[in-house]
Motif scaffolding. Sequence first.
Motif, short mmCIF file in Angstrom:
data_model
loop_
_atom_site.label_atom_id
_atom_site.label_comp_id
_atom_site.label_asym_id
_atom_site.label_seq_id
_atom_site.Cartn_x
_atom_site.Cartn_y
_atom_site.Cartn_z
N HIS A 1 0.83 -1.20 0.00
CA HIS A 1 0.00 0.00 0.00
C HIS A 1 0.87 1.26 0.00
CE1 HIS A 1 -3.65 -2.04 -0.11
NE2 HIS A 1 -3.95 -2.13 1.18
N TYR B 1 -9.30 -3.22 -2.36
CA TYR B 1 -9.44 -1.76 -2.27
C TYR B 1 -10.30 -1.20 -3.40
CZ TYR B 1 -5.26 -2.61 -5.11
OH TYR B 1 -4.38 -3.12 -6.03
N LYS C 1 -13.83 -1.72 -2.15
CA LYS C 1 -14.08 -0.93 -0.93
C LYS C 1 -14.23 0.55 -1.25
CE LYS C 1 -11.57 -4.20 1.91
NZ LYS C 1 -10.32 -4.47 2.62
N ALA C 2 -13.53 1.02 -2.30
CA ALA C 2 -13.64 2.44 -2.68
C ALA C 2 -14.94 2.72 -3.40
CB ALA C 2 -12.46 2.83 -3.55
N ASP D 1 -14.66 -7.81 3.47
CA ASP D 1 -13.27 -8.11 3.77
C ASP D 1 -13.24 -9.52 4.35
OD1 ASP D 1 -10.76 -8.34 5.25
OD2 ASP D 1 -10.49 -6.23 4.77
N SER E 1 -12.30 -2.58 8.54
CA SER E 1 -12.09 -2.50 7.10
C SER E 1 -12.78 -1.25 6.59
CB SER E 1 -12.67 -3.76 6.46
OG SER E 1 -12.77 -3.58 5.09
N ARG F 1 -9.70 5.30 -3.93
CA ARG F 1 -8.85 4.11 -3.86
C ARG F 1 -7.54 4.41 -3.13
NH1 ARG F 1 -11.67 3.16 -8.68
NH2 ARG F 1 -10.25 4.32 -10.00
N ILE G 1 -8.51 4.59 0.62
CA ILE G 1 -8.71 3.26 1.20
C ILE G 1 -7.37 2.64 1.57
CG2 ILE G 1 -9.35 0.87 0.61
CD1 ILE G 1 -11.81 2.34 1.12
N ARG G 2 -6.39 2.82 0.70
CA ARG G 2 -5.07 2.25 0.99
C ARG G 2 -4.49 2.87 2.25
NH1 ARG G 2 -5.05 2.06 -4.88
NH2 ARG G 2 -4.01 0.19 -5.65
N GLU H 1 -6.23 1.46 5.15
CA GLU H 1 -5.85 0.07 5.40
C GLU H 1 -4.48 -0.03 6.05
OE1 GLU H 1 -6.28 -2.71 2.23
OE2 GLU H 1 -8.44 -2.89 2.58
#
Lengths: 527, 315
Positions: A273, A382, A385-386, A392, A409, A420, A423-424, A427
């Motif tokens: 990430h 990701y 999730k974005a 997850d 998550s 995106r 999200i990284r 995470e």
Amino acid sequence: MGTSDLLLRLMKALNHCQLLKADSSIGGYSALEIEPMHWQTVAQMIQQDQGRFAGLWAEELEDVFFVTVCFCIEKHYLLMRTSLNKKIPLKLSSLSCLYLAANRFERHTHDLFGIEFIDTDDSRRWTRHQAWQANQFPLRKDFPAAGYGTGKTPADKTYPFLQATGEGVCEVPVGPIHAGIIEPGHFRFQIAGEEVLYLEERLGYVHKGIEKIAEGKDIHHLINLAAHVSGDCTLSYAGSTCMAVENALQITVPDRALFIRAILAERERIANHLWDVAAICNDVGFAFAYYQFGRLRELWLRTNAYLFGHRLLMNCLSVGGVQKDYLSATAIDLLQHELVPLEKEVGELTHILDTNASLQNRLRTTGVLSHETAQAVGALGYVSKASGIDFDVRRDAPYAPYHQCEVSSPVLSDGDVAARLSIRLKEIKSALTLIKDLLNTLPSGPYQTTWTPPPYPTAGIGIVESWRGELLTYVSLDATGKVSRYFPRDPSWFNWLALERLIYRDIVPDFPVCNKSINGSYSGCDL
Amino acid sequence: MMNRLLYSLLQTGLFVFIAPLFVGIVKMFKCWLQNRSAPSVFQCYRDLRKLFHKQTILAHHASWIFRFAPYLIFSITALIASAIPFIVSPSQTVGFTDVILIAGLFGLSRFFLALAALDIGTSFGGMGASREMTVATLAEPALMIAFFSLAMMASSTRLDIITTYLSTHSLWFNPSMLFVALAFAMIAVAETGRIPVDNPATHLELTMIHEAMILEYSGRHLALIEWAAQIKLLIYTILFANLFLPFPLINQLSLSAIGLNGGIVIIKCLLLAWVLVLAETHLAKLRLFRVPLLLNMAFLLCLLGLLIHVIAEVA
């Protein structure tokens, strides 16, 4: 594995319609055995129950080919399997009308096994470029592992790309060789001015024959091979393969080993990430973030090399545990001391990224993947999730040791490059917290368990949340304990499709940063 | 007359030869600002020498335009460099100094670069040429208006007269000058292909503007084009320094005068390099379709500057 009400209802309905041949299980996951003629019907019922398509693979046995599909229904995995008799033509109805993502799996299966999928719009070859003939099927048992050809593979010039026509429409081929040091893949753009009308990917340039190489290997060599499928998620591959074998052989892994595995997996997530955030920023000319995140990643990898013997964590795992007890008291101390400064620096850098108007202006609304599209292609990790898909594996279908931890998550709804990226960053933060928790509660005990291969054929599935998303691995072993089929399914199988769609009506110069924000694995899909 | 010719030649030669050094310094500042250790400031010279020694590869279907363009582009850029008041006061040198001609010569060099990019027939070349022309159609009018505003103040389109006028009248805080200066900086960034308009350091073919046009060039051809780009950056820097950070060049040909002029020019260049680096570090590259907004804004600022000058300052 728990079974949800929905699953029970589905089974009942299938039984009622007499579609179910048998109700079995493969390596701990429920499996439906059905007749080939019911293939599409059952898949349709599963689709109506909001089942997500999670992969398709085939396997050759004495006189039949097994074709297996994995679905995920309400956080529970379900397999559907049928057998095709070798004596009659190998045909099966296609699922690509139900699931977009099924298409490439079917083409892969056709290229390697010769199983024809009918009723499909797209039956072009996929994995087979020109390296073997159209009537040769490398994954059949009678195909020699060394192959037939020894010469240079002819150029693949005749692949029928979909073409757009019209005034001012032109075609731009990009790759497979790119200007940067990245993996090879070909992208064919149909553009009008700068606007992208259609993007088609052509992958398969790093087909290494992983599935064929795995055949006949013993389990230790398989884990070693798994670590080499895709260099940036070597630990996730090894982990999911270990899990598949352990499920097949019903090995109970000691707690300490599970914790060490999870710590390593989170370290892999953080390293990748960090590097992705750096690369996304670099693609839009924001070099400052590139160097800062690159520096953090480098320091992180050096600790990997120091403590675990390899920067990318290759060969750390083994079936039944880990290679050695990496976490001595001093090692734990070192790992814990590394967390605080990283968290602080990432926090500061996140603030800079979030408040830099120029960067946000560039990344927001770029490459938007809508929630609907993300669901239609079955996006993972990701990418999903974005786009507002809150799934997850670590939290929703937890495997040891995550069932004992609280996994947070993140999820966002914008679906653009900025989401995106965000999200990284989130995470990274949650992975740091996880590592902290895991280190604090690290149990003592053995790091490895002993086991003996069984005298009967068996199969297992391992599903883990790699840094790219859900990674599924199927392993089957023959009566001598050797591998008879190995199929790792990278999350990128789905995320590549998301890339094709999110670039639609965007502009050509936005493609590199969109591509980087998806960061699909070429090697993991080409196999 | 012979002396003036000699000084012109010497000054132009100096200009051309220190341009790579200036780019090296910009790179060094950038590295410092990003906590990196910098390559030598002479790295650009090494790169050029390497390229001059490398084999030049031509596509089979390359026409004379492709082969001819690098020499033309380099000569035109060097010619423009000779017209810029640099170290020696313009009255001591020869040559044309008309700003409209300068803008025209830039246009000519760009025209040949775009032709050469199209000549080879690759998709990247075509894409680069089309983008370069989009940027140019917006940047050139803005540049012209900027020059006109200054020409109106000095009542001449001759660069030497404008420069002398600006350096002898303190117009620093005239609103029209502020507007034009800001606009000129934006135009300079677009014309020299720097962030946020273009990224000279990228390897991503699909995002390139200038680099996409020269992807097929190699060896000495590439060296000439790169060198020309470096000269162009220095031209815009010196132009900005002369016009908006004016300081009269001492009208003598003594060593001390040349030394003093040179020192002042160096300080101004370093200052501008630092500003450029700060901006480039702070900004991400714009989306391609937002570039016109930037250039339209530059155009508008120039026009405002011109209007303010006409309405408020002339009287």
